[in-house]
Design a protein around this motif. Sequence first.
Motif, mmCIF file in Angstrom:
data_model
loop_
_atom_site.group_PDB
_atom_site.id
_atom_site.type_symbol
_atom_site.label_atom_id
_atom_site.label_comp_id
_atom_site.label_asym_id
_atom_site.label_seq_id
_atom_site.Cartn_x
_atom_site.Cartn_y
_atom_site.Cartn_z
ATOM 1 N N THR A 103 1.364 2.665 11.993
ATOM 2 C CA THR A 103 0.751 3.077 10.728
ATOM 3 C C THR A 103 0.723 1.897 9.759
ATOM 4 O O THR A 103 1.431 0.904 9.945
ATOM 5 C CB THR A 103 1.517 4.239 10.068
ATOM 6 O OG1 THR A 103 2.770 3.759 9.581
ATOM 7 C CG2 THR A 103 1.711 5.403 11.033
ATOM 8 N N ALA B 52 2.087 1.762 7.123
ATOM 9 C CA ALA B 52 3.416 1.619 6.506
ATOM 10 C C ALA B 52 4.189 0.471 7.158
ATOM 11 O O ALA B 52 5.134 -0.060 6.576
ATOM 12 C CB ALA B 52 4.199 2.922 6.630
ATOM 13 N N GLU C 160 -3.451 3.711 0.395
ATOM 14 C CA GLU C 160 -2.442 3.124 1.285
ATOM 15 C C GLU C 160 -3.052 2.046 2.179
ATOM 16 O O GLU C 160 -2.379 1.061 2.518
ATOM 17 C CB GLU C 160 -1.759 4.206 2.117
ATOM 18 C CG GLU C 160 -0.812 5.061 1.281
ATOM 19 C CD GLU C 160 0.034 5.987 2.123
ATOM 20 O OE1 GLU C 160 0.590 5.529 3.140
ATOM 21 O OE2 GLU C 160 0.148 7.166 1.745
#
Length: 139
Positions: free
Chosen positions: A33, A35, A59
């Motif tokens: 991801t 992240a 994001e």
Amino acid sequence: MTIAIRYFTKSKKGNTEKLAQQIAKATGLRALTVADDLKSRVDRLFLVNAMYAANIDGEVKDFLARNKDQIGQIVNFSTSCSGKSTWSMVKRVADELEIPLSEQEFHCAASWIFLNKGLPCEEDYQRARRFAQDMMEQG
């Protein structure tokens, strides 16, 4: 050539994640991801994303900003229920961050609520795998 795969999804259906996993399967790489920041510089980032409220998610933008010095080129992979690609939105962010974006991209329709039921389908996944392999072979 070094390549990394990063994706973002917030859908419960997980269409974008499923697409990222198909790309990983075709390339032998791991799909993580957004992240997960890049650990080192990559020649190509396979960015798998989707359209949310007529744009890419914040994001995704934050990931690109945090990792801009680690990315040689972005290759866009996208899904949307509208049929519209995210390429132009990724291009806008990439230009601001001075990250090259490939003119070539992969896009397919995806289901949402009652729209595009059953998409992406196996044919879409096959096309995505072929495209990812082609992009790996291009120098």
